[in-house]
Scaffold this active site. Structure first.
Site, short mmCIF file in Angstrom:
data_model
loop_
_atom_site.label_atom_id
_atom_site.label_comp_id
_atom_site.label_asym_id
_atom_site.label_seq_id
_atom_site.Cartn_x
_atom_site.Cartn_y
_atom_site.Cartn_z
N TYR A 138 73.91 -27.33 -72.93
CA TYR A 138 72.53 -26.85 -72.81
C TYR A 138 71.99 -27.26 -71.45
O TYR A 138 72.18 -28.40 -71.00
CB TYR A 138 71.66 -27.47 -73.92
CG TYR A 138 70.20 -27.10 -73.80
CD1 TYR A 138 69.69 -26.00 -74.50
CD2 TYR A 138 69.32 -27.82 -72.99
CE1 TYR A 138 68.36 -25.63 -74.39
CE2 TYR A 138 67.99 -27.46 -72.88
CZ TYR A 138 67.51 -26.38 -73.58
OH TYR A 138 66.19 -26.01 -73.46
N GLU A 155 66.20 -21.16 -69.04
CA GLU A 155 67.02 -21.89 -70.02
C GLU A 155 68.36 -21.19 -70.22
O GLU A 155 68.41 -19.97 -70.37
CB GLU A 155 66.26 -21.95 -71.35
CG GLU A 155 66.98 -22.72 -72.44
CD GLU A 155 66.24 -22.66 -73.78
OE1 GLU A 155 65.64 -23.68 -74.17
OE2 GLU A 155 66.24 -21.60 -74.42
#
Lengths: 289, 369
Positions: B100, B185
């Site tokens: 992530y 993101e």
């Protein structure tokens, strides 16, 4: 006494010749604010409401000592104007404009930190030390001296609360608008700390709203570092998740920043939260008696 | 402004962040063609909603026939109440590990923050506190390599993977700053035999900065009325109730909605027409509201910069030209209050002093009608 500003604070108005700048210069002067100069590139040598206008902030400080500046500058040019004031050594800057890009706001905050300066806003109504000095756009007549300090994220809602107080003959020491954007300079804790130290402020009202975590952080500070009683009002109890309610910060995202979480944190810190704005005066009277 | 995954990935590609080979398609036939070219593929619905996988909006296909079938299914479904217009058909990655990585803004710290974790692919909220590394960035020095090394050390990443991060993170930061992103993101950030690849893209651009990015596509996620409001620079959000609400200031508008709920009513909308409105703007805001066919109109004005007489004039103007035949509850105080009230009284509209009275009256009116 009051916090951040008083009758002696020498104020510069950036963007003084514009419609908003000139109108609010007149309003601030009427309130008693010590406005000593204005800036408007290309308009040096003019005057607005008797206030001398300079082309640049540096030109103004060659003639006058400046303690604070208020910006009435369109959002796309606000970063440049704020940098100019910071570079010239102004230590308190009030950013009135809304819609300043977020990355610009972060640039301003980073430079302000280096210059040891305080930023109020952006997207704020400013701040007022009642009866002595107003650096902002709030309606003059509601802000009368008294024992209550107020710190608020939103403007008109804060007037609503102050209106209820004034209607009940309760005045204020200083009222500070933090601004409705996601990145702002002064936060609840900065202001609460000053109210705690101010001998004339007897009690504090925190006006918050859904979104972000600043009310929760304020609650932690209140419980660890404040002796003065604090009460709160929070907007957004009925707001559905995922909808941004006007203010950039006022949104419940990924389950964060909910009304319930804020009330819980504040209650745990001994802060009573008013159900409706008109309940605030009675709560304050009880504390003051 | 939230961007669709495929638009986010286009931006990634422009900033030299590796993304899978892909095609954007709008029909089952095109999906089959794309699969013929790309081999094993993943077909992803392009909607502005999370949890697409759980809702059935992502499928795998190992031949054109399967791709056609899955594309048809997804194009015909309602995904979290959204229609699917576009599909991203993408080469299936050989994923060794899902990580992530994101850049976002930390309001409390007033600066960008890097979020990085070895636990990718899941909802970011589900990542354990200690497993998510947060690193605030001072914009005056920007992202430096030592920061990436430190972020890697804290994640327990070294060697070749650390080198990958040192290549990738500055590109993401550059994009985040240059394009005025609020969020960039990558979840999951896929570790493949060829290195790190952005398997997804969630990019949000700051609405207030769109004026300096004319080259970026404009993504509409709003209803027609919300778009109309946006053109007028009025903050407007549709809700489910029947009391149309109009107030000046975001905070007080929210407080008005709260009070409506408190007294048992339901608001039809959030409408903040801001400070210092003109007659014209007041009229535009009113017309917008009347277009929603509410049962009752609730107007709450505390005039600071906003002048009560101007709001009253705007109201009368719309009343005369369009006719306002629904019941109105009007609260009007502040700057030029007496003048404003006089204007309204002339046309038989009574005003309230307090927000409380006006809201209660509005709720009573819905119950009566």
């Amino acid at each position: 006494m009051s916090i951040f500003i008083n009758k002696q604070t020498r104020v510069l108005v950036q963007g003084i010749t514009g419609k908003q700048g000139s109108f609010h210069t007149a309003q601030m002067l009427e309130y008693g604010t010590n406005i000593i100069a204005g800036v408007s590139p290309g308009k040096g040598g003019q005057n607005v409401e008797g206030v001398p206008v300079y082309d640049t902030v540096f030109a103004a400080i060659e003639e006058e000592t400046v303690d604070a500046s208020i910006l009435f500058i369109p959002a796309p040019f606000a970063r440049d104007a704020a940098f100019e004031a910071l570079d010239a050594g102004v230590k308190l800057i009030v950013l009135i404009p809304e819609h300043i890009p977020l990355q610009d706001a972060m640039d301003i905050m980073a430079y302000a930190q280096k210059q040891n300066a305080v930023i109020v806003g952006p997207n704020t109504f400013g701040l007022v030390s009642s009866g002595s000095s107003k650096i902002g756009i709030m309606p003059n007549r509601y802000f009368v001296p008294g024992p209550v300090g107020i710190v608020s994220r939103s403007g008109t809602l804060c007037y609503e609360i102050v209106g209820h107080l004034t209607g009940n003959d309760i005045g204020t020491t200083t009222v500070v608008g933090l601004g409705g954007d996601r990145v702002v300079g002064l936060n609840f804790i900065d202001v609460l700390r000053r109210f705690e130290e101010d001998p004339e402020t007897k009690t504090v009202i925190l006006v918050g709203e859904i979104g972000g975590s600043s009310e929760e952080e304020a609650a932690t500070f209140i419980s660890s570092s404040m002796k003065k009683p604090v009460i709160a009002y929070l907007a957004g109890r009925s707001a559905p998740p995922g909808k941004r309610m006007g203010h950039a910060g006022a949104i419940i995202e990924r389950g964060r920043g909910t009304f319930e979480s804020k009330v819980k944190a504040l209650n745990a810190a001994g802060v009573e939260v008013a159900g409706l704005p008109n309940e605030v005066p009675a709560m304050i009277k009880k504390i003051l008696s | 402004m939230k961007l669709y995954e495929y638009l986010g990935k286009k931006l990634f590609h422009r900033y030299d962040i590796p993304v899978p080979h892909s095609k954007i398609v709008e029909s089952p036939e095109e999906a089959a063609e794309a699969a013929a070219e790309l081999g094993d593929v993943v077909i992803k619905s392009q909607v502005l909603s999370g949890k697409r996988g759980k809702a059935g909006g992502i499928a795998f296909a190992s031949n054109p026939g399967e791709a056609r079938k899955e594309a048809e299914r997804i194009l015909n479904m309602r995904l979290n109440d959204l229609t699917v217009e576009k599909l991203l058909v993408e080469e299936k990655l050989q994923i060794e590990q899902e990580l992530y990585l994101a850049l976002t803004v930390d309001g409390a710290l007033r600066c960008p923050v890097v979020l990085a974790s070895l636990d990718g692919g899941m909802d970011v909220e589900e990542v354990a506190e200690g497993r998510m590394i947060k690193w605030p960035i001072d914009v005056s020095i920007g992202l430096q390599d030592y920061m990436t090394r430190e972020i890697c050390r804290r994640m327990g990443v070294s060697g070749a993977l650390q080198k990958e991060f040192i290549k990738l993170l500055p590109k993401l930061y550059k994009m985040f700053r240059e394009l005025d992103a609020e969020l960039a993101e990558i979840n999951p950030l896929a570790l493949t035999p060829d290195g790190l690849v952005a398997a997804d893209a969630k990019v949000t651009i700051d609405d207030d900065a769109l004026y300096r990015h004319p080259q970026l596509p404009r993504v509409k996620e709003k209803t027609d009325l919300e778009l109309k409001a946006e053109e007028l620079d009025i903050a407007y959000v549709e809700l489910d109730g029947n009391i149309a609400v109009m107030a000046n200031g975001a905070g007080i508008t929210m407080a008005t909605l709260d009070m409506v709920q408190h007294y048992g009513g339901a608001a039809a909308n959030f409408l903040d027409f801001g400070g210092g409105a003109s007659v014209e703007r007041t009229a535009q805001a009113l017309e917008l509201l009347l277009g929603t066919n509410p049962k009752v109109l609730l107007i709450n004005i505390f005039g600071g910069i906003t002048r009560c007489d101007i709001v009253a004039e705007g109201f009368v103007k719309v009343r005369e030209s369009k006719g306002i035949d629904l019941p109105v509850s009007f609260r009007l105080v502040g700057t030029k209050e007496a003048e404003g009230r006089a204007i309204l009284e002339k046309v038989g509209i009574k005003t309230f002093n307090s927000m409380d009275e006006a809201v209660r009256h509005a709720v009573d009116l819905t119950e009566a009608s």
